[in-house]
Design a protein around this motif. Sequence first.
Motif, short mmCIF file in Angstrom:
data_model
loop_
_atom_site.label_atom_id
_atom_site.label_comp_id
_atom_site.label_asym_id
_atom_site.label_seq_id
_atom_site.Cartn_x
_atom_site.Cartn_y
_atom_site.Cartn_z
N ALA A 100 0.87 -1.47 -0.14
CA ALA A 100 0.16 -0.35 0.38
C ALA A 100 0.97 1.15 0.10
O ALA A 100 0.65 2.61 -0.50
CB ALA A 100 -0.92 0.05 1.22
N GLU A 101 1.98 1.02 0.97
CA GLU A 101 3.10 2.33 0.85
C GLU A 101 4.36 1.89 0.61
O GLU A 101 4.59 0.96 0.84
CB GLU A 101 2.66 2.69 2.00
N ALA A 102 5.49 2.65 -0.15
CA ALA A 102 6.53 1.80 0.23
C ALA A 102 7.54 3.06 -0.19
O ALA A 102 7.29 3.99 -1.68
CB ALA A 102 7.22 1.65 -0.86
N PHE A 103 8.58 3.75 0.37
CA PHE A 103 9.37 5.34 0.60
C PHE A 103 10.59 5.04 1.63
O PHE A 103 10.45 4.32 2.35
CB PHE A 103 8.67 6.43 0.99
N GLN A 104 11.22 5.91 1.05
CA GLN A 104 12.46 6.51 1.40
C GLN A 104 12.56 6.80 3.19
O GLN A 104 11.09 7.07 3.53
CB GLN A 104 13.06 7.02 1.24
N SER A 105 13.40 5.73 4.28
CA SER A 105 12.65 5.77 5.37
C SER A 105 13.80 7.54 5.87
O SER A 105 12.98 8.10 6.88
CB SER A 105 13.85 5.41 6.39
N GLY A 106 13.98 8.16 5.24
CA GLY A 106 14.17 9.49 5.50
C GLY A 106 16.18 10.05 6.15
O GLY A 106 16.05 11.13 6.57
N GLY A 107 15.85 8.90 6.57
CA GLY A 107 17.00 8.26 7.37
C GLY A 107 18.42 7.47 7.02
O GLY A 107 18.02 7.15 5.67
N LYS A 108 19.33 7.08 7.82
CA LYS A 108 20.07 6.23 7.27
C LYS A 108 20.33 4.77 7.96
O LYS A 108 20.79 5.55 9.14
CB LYS A 108 21.54 6.18 7.30
N ASN A 109 19.61 3.32 7.40
CA ASN A 109 20.01 2.86 8.43
C ASN A 109 18.93 2.15 9.08
O ASN A 109 19.25 1.55 10.42
CB ASN A 109 21.85 2.12 8.91
N PRO A 110 17.95 2.22 8.97
CA PRO A 110 16.66 2.24 9.94
C PRO A 110 16.66 0.95 10.83
O PRO A 110 16.93 -0.50 9.23
CB PRO A 110 15.27 2.21 9.50
N HIS A 111 16.63 0.19 12.05
CA HIS A 111 17.25 -0.76 12.58
C HIS A 111 15.47 -1.72 12.96
O HIS A 111 15.54 -3.05 13.46
CB HIS A 111 18.32 -0.93 13.37
N ALA A 112 14.49 -0.59 13.09
CA ALA A 112 13.46 -1.67 13.53
C ALA A 112 12.27 -0.78 13.29
O ALA A 112 12.27 0.68 13.07
CB ALA A 112 13.25 -1.57 15.59
N ILE A 113 11.19 -0.99 13.40
CA ILE A 113 9.55 -0.53 13.05
C ILE A 113 8.43 -1.04 14.23
O ILE A 113 8.39 -1.56 14.27
CB ILE A 113 9.57 -0.34 11.83
N VAL A 114 8.90 -0.43 15.39
CA VAL A 114 7.41 -0.25 16.60
C VAL A 114 6.60 0.70 16.14
O VAL A 114 6.80 1.82 16.43
CB VAL A 114 8.37 -0.15 17.65
N PHE A 115 5.29 0.22 17.05
CA PHE A 115 4.14 1.41 17.14
C PHE A 115 4.17 1.49 18.30
O PHE A 115 4.64 0.35 19.45
CB PHE A 115 3.17 -0.35 17.02
N ASP A 116 3.13 2.35 19.14
CA ASP A 116 3.05 2.82 20.37
C ASP A 116 2.09 2.08 20.34
O ASP A 116 0.93 1.23 20.07
CB ASP A 116 2.87 4.68 20.42
N GLN A 117 1.52 2.21 21.83
CA GLN A 117 1.06 1.18 22.80
C GLN A 117 -0.71 1.51 21.52
O GLN A 117 -1.79 1.10 21.97
CB GLN A 117 0.33 1.20 23.86
N SER A 118 -0.97 3.47 21.50
CA SER A 118 -2.54 3.38 20.61
C SER A 118 -2.40 3.51 19.51
O SER A 118 -3.95 3.59 19.02
CB SER A 118 -2.44 4.94 21.64
N ASN A 119 -1.31 2.59 19.22
CA ASN A 119 -1.50 2.75 17.50
C ASN A 119 -1.57 3.94 16.52
O ASN A 119 -1.93 3.91 15.57
CB ASN A 119 -2.17 1.43 17.19
N LYS A 120 -1.54 4.84 17.43
CA LYS A 120 -1.19 6.36 16.73
C LYS A 120 0.50 7.04 15.90
O LYS A 120 0.02 7.74 15.55
CB LYS A 120 -1.77 7.43 17.05
N PHE A 121 1.84 6.54 16.52
CA PHE A 121 3.04 6.58 16.15
C PHE A 121 3.80 5.20 16.15
O PHE A 121 3.70 4.64 16.62
CB PHE A 121 3.23 7.65 16.97
N VAL A 122 4.61 5.77 15.09
CA VAL A 122 5.32 4.64 14.67
C VAL A 122 6.61 5.34 14.77
O VAL A 122 6.69 5.92 14.31
CB VAL A 122 5.37 4.05 13.61
N TYR A 123 8.04 4.32 15.38
CA TYR A 123 9.54 4.25 15.85
C TYR A 123 9.70 3.65 14.86
O TYR A 123 9.88 2.57 14.66
CB TYR A 123 8.96 4.43 16.87
N VAL A 124 11.48 4.85 14.23
CA VAL A 124 12.24 4.26 12.86
C VAL A 124 12.94 4.54 13.64
O VAL A 124 13.83 5.33 13.46
CB VAL A 124 12.11 4.09 11.83
#
Length: 384
Positions: free
Chosen positions: A149-173
């Motif tokens: 549905a989506e595929a895009f550059q991370s905006g940084g370099k060498n992302p190593h994790a992709i994790v949701f917060d408990q509310s499902n409203k934010f993603v941390y990379v």
Amino acid sequence: MNKKSIFINIVLVATTLSVATSAYCGTYVYISNTDDADISAYELIAGSSPHLNSIGRFPAGKFVMPMAVTPDGKNLFASVRSKPFALYMYQIDQANGQLKWTGAVPLPDSMVSVSTDKTGKWLLATSFGGHNNSVNQIQTNGYVNPVPAEAFQSGGKNPHAIVFDQSNKFVYVPQLGTDEIKIHSFNASKAKPLSETSTSVALKKQQGPRHIVISADNNFAYVITEMTGEVIVFARDIKSGTLTQIQATSSLPSDSKLVPGRPRPPTGSPEATAFDDSNMIFCAEIKLTPNGKFLYTSERTKSTLSGFEVDPATGKVKYLFTIPTEEMPRGFNVDPSGQFLVASGQKSEKVSLYSINQSTGELALIERVPGGKGANWVTFVKTK
């Protein structure tokens, strides 16, 4: 006994068996093995004699690594990081933990981390070498739509994790290569749920933020830095998702002789051949117990696990201990009850089961059982 009594007894037995079957609950452990190209599965037997009971090995692709499970515990996904890059899909038998392979779909790159959102409708992945994120829809039958549905550059370099917060409203990379954490908004009801724009929180240069875990109350985030071996504690703004650093503390014992690490050259390059990391910090994983009382990290050069006590009010951590574990512990995890920790090693063919002291956080080795070659990712599933 008359026919009516016999009939009633049969009905009662059948009903009892039905209730027992529907109420069955098991805790299972899945460990991906890069070199064996498979997934080891165990049932965690608790009680007076805790034990990891092997329930099989399930084929995957070469360099199978990160795994994710749908919130209902019925589907497991594994990222294969060798070409052709693919996501392997499995159904989890709720009665015995067996994995049934249901197919594979392509991934846009060698994805180092995969996660499912709280609704179970979306699978997110991020690529260390390609520096990109992808989003795929999970259908109701557990099959992942092969077209992102989506595929895009991370905006940084060498992302190593992709994790949701408990509310499902934010993603941390966490971006290991640019020493920052990208924060994306997320809306599961949208056709493109992950915002391509993001905010960022910077860490110190050469810290190398690797993995991140969010507290159950959603108030704090904890990051392990690969190069400096620190636990970075952040306070979270629940409404905006922003992070404010409140603590940085070493995960290594005070007498450690390890020196800060640096990015490793590409495998197979002349630089990689001459690269000596035998005395460099090389941290990997970070996990919280479900009740938030204790936090654990791993370090791969010396093959150790470290434990911390967490202050629930402030979120800050207090270093407790460091113990030896399986060689090169890239992956470990805490079981859903918070009573046990399972650790694997990339250079070990054994898997360690520890009990967690509920008062002190101390880890006590219960047993070491046979595992696979190149073990790295440890995932728990509790069936209902």
